[in-house]
Design an enzyme around this catalytic site. Structure first.
Site, mmCIF file in Angstrom:
data_model
loop_
_atom_site.group_PDB
_atom_site.id
_atom_site.type_symbol
_atom_site.label_atom_id
_atom_site.label_comp_id
_atom_site.label_asym_id
_atom_site.label_seq_id
_atom_site.Cartn_x
_atom_site.Cartn_y
_atom_site.Cartn_z
ATOM 1 C CG ASP A 29 -1.537 1.326 1.529
ATOM 2 O OD1 ASP A 29 -1.811 2.048 0.561
ATOM 3 O OD2 ASP A 29 -1.757 1.652 2.714
ATOM 4 N N GLY A 85 1.183 5.072 -0.076
ATOM 5 C CA GLY A 85 0.522 6.363 0.093
ATOM 6 C C GLY A 85 1.481 7.484 -0.297
ATOM 7 C CG ASN A 107 4.926 6.586 5.939
ATOM 8 O OD1 ASN A 107 6.117 6.819 5.818
ATOM 9 N ND2 ASN A 107 4.189 7.107 6.900
ATOM 10 C CB THR A 108 5.651 2.484 0.546
ATOM 11 O OG1 THR A 108 5.559 3.618 -0.321
ATOM 12 C CG2 THR A 108 5.332 1.233 -0.245
ATOM 13 C CB VAL A 109 2.292 -0.137 4.608
ATOM 14 C CG1 VAL A 109 2.230 -1.211 5.686
ATOM 15 C CG2 VAL A 109 2.274 1.250 5.255
ATOM 16 N N GLY A 135 -8.796 7.463 -6.184
ATOM 17 C CA GLY A 135 -7.552 6.976 -5.570
ATOM 18 C C GLY A 135 -7.687 5.497 -5.244
ATOM 19 C CG ASP A 158 -5.835 5.885 -1.132
ATOM 20 O OD1 ASP A 158 -6.194 6.207 -2.280
ATOM 21 O OD2 ASP A 158 -5.715 6.719 -0.207
ATOM 22 N NE ARG A 159 -11.160 8.909 -1.546
ATOM 23 C CZ ARG A 159 -11.893 9.929 -1.966
ATOM 24 N NH1 ARG A 159 -11.614 10.508 -3.116
ATOM 25 N NH2 ARG A 159 -12.901 10.364 -1.251
ATOM 26 C CG ASP A 201 -6.842 6.246 5.061
ATOM 27 O OD1 ASP A 201 -5.955 6.669 5.820
ATOM 28 O OD2 ASP A 201 -6.649 5.321 4.247
HETATM 29 N N1 LIG Z 1 1.042 6.536 14.602
HETATM 30 C C1 LIG Z 1 1.252 7.770 14.122
HETATM 31 N N2 LIG Z 1 1.428 8.831 14.948
HETATM 32 C C2 LIG Z 1 1.648 10.060 14.467
HETATM 33 N N3 LIG Z 1 1.688 10.366 13.172
HETATM 34 C C3 LIG Z 1 1.521 9.350 12.318
HETATM 35 C C4 LIG Z 1 1.284 8.006 12.724
HETATM 36 N N4 LIG Z 1 1.140 7.241 11.605
HETATM 37 C C5 LIG Z 1 1.269 8.067 10.571
HETATM 38 N N5 LIG Z 1 1.500 9.327 10.986
HETATM 39 C C6 LIG Z 1 1.676 10.513 10.167
HETATM 40 O O1 LIG Z 1 0.474 10.731 9.482
HETATM 41 C C7 LIG Z 1 0.730 11.203 8.170
HETATM 42 C C8 LIG Z 1 0.130 10.271 7.191
HETATM 43 O O2 LIG Z 1 0.816 9.039 7.230
HETATM 44 P P1 LIG Z 1 0.291 7.773 6.451
HETATM 45 O O3 LIG Z 1 -0.967 7.314 7.081
HETATM 46 O O4 LIG Z 1 1.395 6.795 6.374
HETATM 47 O O5 LIG Z 1 -0.003 8.479 5.063
HETATM 48 P P2 LIG Z 1 -0.099 7.927 3.572
HETATM 49 O O6 LIG Z 1 -0.928 6.673 3.619
HETATM 50 O O7 LIG Z 1 -0.765 9.043 2.851
HETATM 51 O O8 LIG Z 1 1.294 7.678 3.088
HETATM 52 C C9 LIG Z 1 2.227 11.319 8.018
HETATM 53 O O9 LIG Z 1 2.591 12.655 8.243
HETATM 54 C C10 LIG Z 1 2.753 10.378 9.098
HETATM 55 O O10 LIG Z 1 4.017 10.804 9.565
HETATM 56 C C1 LIG Z 2 -6.895 11.595 -1.933
HETATM 57 C C2 LIG Z 2 -5.526 10.935 -1.978
HETATM 58 C C3 LIG Z 2 -4.468 11.992 -2.274
HETATM 59 C C4 LIG Z 2 -5.244 10.306 -0.592
HETATM 60 O O1 LIG Z 2 -3.950 9.766 -0.601
HETATM 61 P P1 LIG Z 2 -3.101 9.422 0.723
HETATM 62 O O2 LIG Z 2 -3.466 10.406 1.770
HETATM 63 O O3 LIG Z 2 -3.500 8.026 1.126
HETATM 64 O O4 LIG Z 2 -1.680 9.450 0.312
HETATM 65 C C5 LIG Z 2 -5.515 9.781 -3.034
HETATM 66 O O5 LIG Z 2 -6.541 8.884 -2.775
HETATM 67 C C6 LIG Z 2 -5.640 10.308 -4.450
HETATM 68 O O6 LIG Z 2 -4.669 10.746 -5.033
HETATM 69 N N1 LIG Z 2 -6.872 10.264 -5.010
HETATM 70 C C7 LIG Z 2 -7.161 10.652 -6.370
HETATM 71 C C8 LIG Z 2 -8.398 11.484 -6.456
HETATM 72 C C9 LIG Z 2 -9.645 10.814 -5.891
HETATM 73 O O7 LIG Z 2 -9.582 9.860 -5.114
HETATM 74 O O8 LIG Z 2 -10.740 11.281 -6.241
HETATM 75 K K LIG Z 3 -3.816 6.053 2.844
#
Ligand SMILES: Nc1ncnc2c1ncn2[C@@H]1O[C@H](COP(=O)(O)OP(=O)(O)O)[C@@H](O)[C@H]1O
Ligand SMILES: CC(C)(COP(=O)(O)O)[C@@H](O)C(=O)NCCC(=O)O
Ligand SMILES: [K+]
Length: 258
Positions: free
Chosen positions: A6, A8, A11-13, A107, A109-110, A129
């Protein structure tokens, strides 16, 4: 075994699914220039640390950053000898088709969150999310993604204040003791924390009113527990929701492949 990825914007998980449970979950920052070799070095080092030696035969990817998919495809091909399933591509089936404006690209992820939440809870859901952006993904009665809301992420909002205002420092989010801050950091944390509590409440209430339905609210993302501390914002918090959604979509594709 399945490797679910996944990706984002922050972060990439990676999680390894043995068909019944996740064996481990690993997180790295998202960076499109990271090569397949770099992924593998990081990945195999962590596996060794955890004492896991999984036989990965399949890979599924959801990426909100299109550019990273190239290197992840190479990673998958080179190290596991398989072609990954990429959510959002035409050859990746979804359990229910999104009902959105023609030409809109949702997106991935959605879509994955919606599929994962529907599998666990049935229809009429709101998934919140807390990622780089804070998204609200709405699932209809049949589990289809029917639209949602995109708001700036919590950390992004704090970062935007710091970037735009010379006197505002970099601040981490936390629940402030009081609403009225008596120093700069407390004022910023209050604005973002209580602002988000209000945002979540208002958006969920309006979604329910607009759809004229009772809807279950599921929260995911690292900051969901922080927001759940205060008020009854969510019905459930599930930190593995996106990963679960990836396994659901992968299974659906295996069962429905022609
Ligand atoms: N457990 C946590 N506590 C505090 N901040 C967090 C935690 N997990 C993620 N974050 C922060 O929340 C933001 C979104 O992270 P994440 O959910 O990994 O985003 P994405 O899926 O968009 O990559 C980032 O700024 C990250 O550092
Ligand atoms: C809205 C988002 C930026 C969220 O991404 P994330 O916070 O998980 O990195 C992503 O789902 C995206 O680029 N969406 C495309 C536009 C849409 O979902 O309508
Ligand atoms: K996400």
């Amino acid at each position: 075994m399945l490797l679910a990825i996944d990706c984002g914007n922050t972060n990439t998980v990676f999680s390894i699914w043995d068909g019944e449970k996740f064996l481990c979950t690993m997180r790295t920052s998202t960076h499109h220039a990271r090569t397949a070799d770099a992924y593998f070095t990081w990945f195999s080092t962590l596996l060794e640390h955890y004492g896991i030696d999984p036989e990965i035969t399949e890979v599924i990817i959801s990426s909100t950053v299109p550019r990273v998919v190239f290197n992840l495809r190479v990673f998958s091909d080179q190290f596991f000898g398989c072609r990954p399933l990429v959510v959002g591509k035409s050859d990746c089936l979804l359990p229910a088709l999104p009902r959105v404006d023609q030409g809109t690209i949702v997106g991935p992820d959605r879509l994955v969150n919606t599929a994962g939440a529907y599998d666990r809870h049935g229809g009429n859901l709101i998934v919140v999310d807390f990622g780089t952006a804070t998204t609200f993904d709405v699932a209809g009665k049949d589990g289809a993604y029917v639209g949602g809301v995109i708001a700036p992420g919590v950390n992004l909002s704090l970062e935007a204040l710091h970037m735009a205002a010379a006197a505002l420092p970099h601040v981490d989010i936390t629940k402030p003791q009081r609403v009225v801050g008596t120093n700069t950091v407390a004022c910023m944390q209050s604005g973002v924390f209580w602002g988000y509590v209000g945002l979540v409440k208002e958006i969920c209430a309006r979604i329910k009113a607009e759809r004229d339905q009772t809807m279950k609210i599921i929260a995911t993302g690292g900051l969901a527990p922080l927001f759940a501390q205060t008020e009854d914002l969510f019905d459930v918090i599930e930190d593995d929701l996106t990963m679960h959604g990836l396994t659901v979509i992968h299974k659906y594709n295996k069962e429905n492949a022609d």
